[in-house]
Structures are given as structure tokens and as C-alpha cells.
Write an enzyme that holds these catalytic residues in place. Structure first.
Site, PDB file in Angstrom:
ATOM      1  N   ASP A  92     -10.060   1.678   2.527  1.00  0.00           N
ATOM      2  CA  ASP A  92     -10.084   0.852   3.749  1.00  0.00           C
ATOM      3  C   ASP A  92     -10.719   1.605   4.918  1.00  0.00           C
ATOM      4  O   ASP A  92     -11.545   1.060   5.658  1.00  0.00           O
ATOM      5  CB  ASP A  92      -8.655   0.485   4.186  1.00  0.00           C
ATOM      6  CG  ASP A  92      -8.050  -0.629   3.345  1.00  0.00           C
ATOM      7  OD1 ASP A  92      -8.805  -1.450   2.814  1.00  0.00           O
ATOM      8  OD2 ASP A  92      -6.811  -0.651   3.228  1.00  0.00           O
ATOM      9  N   LYS A 129       0.813  -1.226   0.000  1.00  0.00           N
ATOM     10  CA  LYS A 129       0.000   0.000   0.000  1.00  0.00           C
ATOM     11  C   LYS A 129       0.847   1.277   0.000  1.00  0.00           C
ATOM     12  O   LYS A 129       0.403   2.314  -0.489  1.00  0.00           O
ATOM     13  CB  LYS A 129      -0.977  -0.009   1.187  1.00  0.00           C
ATOM     14  CG  LYS A 129      -2.044  -1.087   1.018  1.00  0.00           C
ATOM     15  CD  LYS A 129      -3.062  -1.118   2.129  1.00  0.00           C
ATOM     16  CE  LYS A 129      -3.895  -2.384   2.018  1.00  0.00           C
ATOM     17  NZ  LYS A 129      -4.927  -2.501   3.042  1.00  0.00           N
ATOM     18  N   TYR A 151     -11.073 -11.315   8.704  1.00  0.00           N
ATOM     19  CA  TYR A 151     -12.408 -11.744   8.286  1.00  0.00           C
ATOM     20  C   TYR A 151     -12.488 -13.248   8.015  1.00  0.00           C
ATOM     21  O   TYR A 151     -11.476 -13.898   7.749  1.00  0.00           O
ATOM     22  CB  TYR A 151     -12.905 -10.957   7.070  1.00  0.00           C
ATOM     23  CG  TYR A 151     -12.060 -11.089   5.818  1.00  0.00           C
ATOM     24  CD1 TYR A 151     -11.062 -10.170   5.554  1.00  0.00           C
ATOM     25  CD2 TYR A 151     -12.267 -12.112   4.900  1.00  0.00           C
ATOM     26  CE1 TYR A 151     -10.286 -10.268   4.415  1.00  0.00           C
ATOM     27  CE2 TYR A 151     -11.501 -12.218   3.746  1.00  0.00           C
ATOM     28  CZ  TYR A 151     -10.508 -11.295   3.520  1.00  0.00           C
ATOM     29  OH  TYR A 151      -9.744 -11.401   2.387  1.00  0.00           O
TER      30      TYR A 151
END
Ligand code: NDP
Length: 265
Positions: free
Chosen positions: A101, A65, A210
Site C-alpha cells: 500500500d 491487515k 477510489y
């Protein structure tokens, strides 16, 4: 108009749900697009790979990122502020960078009402962008991390920061696992003594990991707390990215109705 190609860049990237999420939405909404995955070993080659694959847009995951941020020609003000880009769109031969995000995370925790104070366990890249958006939204945020080096960023933003050693627990409405502890192992994000102090007095506990009942979530459940994993954060950051990919052509709920099917397949 010819088919537009999109991809997720990361390392590893084989586990990513993003291709399924975006392809379901492309198909459901009748957008002529295709979304694939690309294992990017060297982040400094991101722009080259983007051009070689003739892409219209990408998402970027761990650990690229910051490289994505550096590769952009134009940065959205929020991405500029947090120094992290997870979505790039090509327009007129220029790369536009965004961070979805943080907004995805904010939307994901909006279901918890009357939240004022938040404790982050962890101080990595995801914690950085989400901390800024929570700070801007007026939450009272505290960060506790295993080691001290990554806390400097948060200190520079005026946030309360601690390592496990100097942490003095207080009462927090929301306790959030922002670490990768529990992702590929069975570890808790911090010593259990800290969790046994902060979880019982919280209103709810959230994990950004997740699709998995992490040791942190299991503990919170055993203490009777409402919990939530990172699936909605993933879904919402994807919807916001899709909106950039398709230049705002579709409604949020419309995109969601197709994209969320990726979580039941
Ligand atoms: P980083 O590598 O940037 O940071 C990792 C953080 O976790 C650091 O604070 C590190 O502490 C801490 N940590 C790692 N292992 C342990 C451990 N065993 N015990 C205590 N602390 C630990 O990662 P990211 O910020 O990019 O990602 C963090 C998590 O967020 C990941 O699990 C990722 O999957 C998830 N994520 C979820 C998203 C979603 O949409 N749901 C989106 C993006 C990320 P230290 O500084 O001491 O090393």
C-alpha cells in the site's frame, strides 16, 4: 506447473477490483494463475483459510491487515516496521508478508512536483504505513484526526499530530484525505472551516478513496485545485503485489498495461 490460486481476503470484499486487476494481468502475460475473493469474517482464521483454499498468495484488505501481519512466518522489513501486511506469498510452506500500500501510494503521488509539506486528514491503518514511507522519503508530514487515540502511533514516530480541536492550520503543499469519510456517505473528512484554510494554499489535493468524486474532492475542485483519487494507489499496490506473486518475472510497465484495463471496464 499447475495453476496457482490467489485471492483477496476482506470484510466486505465483494466491491474489490483486485480479482479483475490480477486476472487481466495473468491472462495478458500468459501466467497460469487465477485470482478470486474470500469473505473472511474472523481475522484470526486467516492462515487456516489460506491453507484450506490451497492458495499461493493473497492480498488483504480492511479489516484484516494486522491479522495478516500476525499470520506471517517471515516479514519484509518495511511490513515489520509498520505492523501491517496487505500481501502474503507462500514459499516453501512459509508465509512471507509485505506491505505494498505504502509504495503504491508513494508512486501515485509522485506526479505532483515540488512537494515538501503534506497534511494527512485521518490517522487509520492506511495513514500509518503511508506516513512512514513519506517520512522516510523526507516529506514534512502533519496529521490531523477526529479523535486522539490513533494519534499516539504518529506521535511515537516524531510526527506533528493534532485533533480537529487543537489544530492550528499552516501551509501544506499536498492535502490528503486518509479517512473513510465520503466512502459510503457524503461527509467531509474534517470541519469545512479547516478545509477552507488549508486547501486554497495547497498545490493539490488527493483522496485515497477510489472511483468516486467524494465531497472532499468536489470541494478541492471547486477551489480550483488539481485533484487525484485513490485509483492509482490501488493500481500500483496491485502491480507491486503481482510482482511478488510472480517472483519478479515481469516488468512493471508490462504488468501495468494489462492491470490498468480494470479501471475502464
Ligand atoms: P481505518 O478504519 O483504519 O481508519 C479510518 C480513519 O478515518 C480514522 O482516522 C477515522 O477517524 C477516520 N474517519 C472515519 N470516518 C470519519 C468521518 N466521518 N469524519 C472524520 N474522520 C473519519 O481505515 P483505513 O485507514 O484502512 O482506510 C481509510 C481509507 O483508505 C478508506 O476509505 C479506504 O477505502 C482507503 N484505502 C484506499 C486504498 C487504495 O488503494 N486506494 C488502499 C487502502 C485503503 P477516528 O480515528 O476518529 O475514528
Amino acid at each position: 506447473m499447475s495453476k496457482k490460486l490467489f485471492a483477496i481476503f476482506g470484510n466486505p470484499v465483494s466491491h474489490s477490483k483486485s480479482p479483475l486487476m490480477h486476472n487481466l494481468a495473468f491472462r495478458g502475460l500468459g501466467f497460469d494463475g487465477c485470482y478470486t475473493r474470500h469473505l473472511l469474517q474472523d481475522g484470526s482464521t486467516l492462515k487456516e483459510a489460506f491453507d484450506d483454499l490451497s492458495l499461493s498468495g493473497i492480498n488483504i484488505t480492511v479489516p484484516h491487515k494486522t491479522h495478516a501481519y500476525q499470520a506471517c512466518d517471515v516479514l519484509d522489513p518495511f511490513a515489520q516496521k509498520v505492523g501491517s501486511v496487505n500481501t502474503i506469498v507462500k514459499r516453501d510452506n512459509l508465509l512471507y508478508g509485505y506491505n505494498t500500500d505504502a509504495n503504491g501510494f508513494l508512486k501515485a503521488i509522485s506526479e505532483f512536483k515540488d512537494i515538501k509539506s503534506v497534511l494527512f486528514l485521518g490517522a487509520g491503518g492506511t495513514a500509518q504505513s503511508t506516513a512512514i514511507i513519506l517520512q522516510e522519503a523526507g516529506y514534512n508530514l502533519t496529521i490531523v484526526n477526529r479523535s486522539s487515540a490513533r494519534l499516539e502511533y504518529f506521535k511515537s514516530k516524531g510526527l506533528d499530530t493534532y485533533t480537529f480541536d487543537d489544530f492550528v492550520p499552516s501551509r501544506y503543499d499536498l492535502v490528503i484525505n486518509m479517512t473513510s469519510a465520503g466512502l459510503e456517505d457524503d461527509s467531509l473528512p474534517c470541519p469545512i472551516e479547516i478545509l477552507n484554510e488549508v486547501i486554497p494554499t495547497s498545490k493539490a489535493c488527493v483522496d485515497v478513496i477510489y472511483g468516486k468524486d467524494t465531497p472532499f474532492l468536489k470541494l478541492a475542485k471547486s477551489l480550483g485545485k488539481p485533484t487525484k483519487d485513490g485509483s492509482d494507489m490501488l493500481l500500483y499496490q496491485g502491480i507491486i503485489a503481482f510482482d511478488y506473486f510472480t517472483d519478479g518475472a515481469y516488468d512493471f510497465e508490462e504488468i501495468k498495461s494489462f492491470m490498468q484495463k480494470a479501471f475502464v471496464i
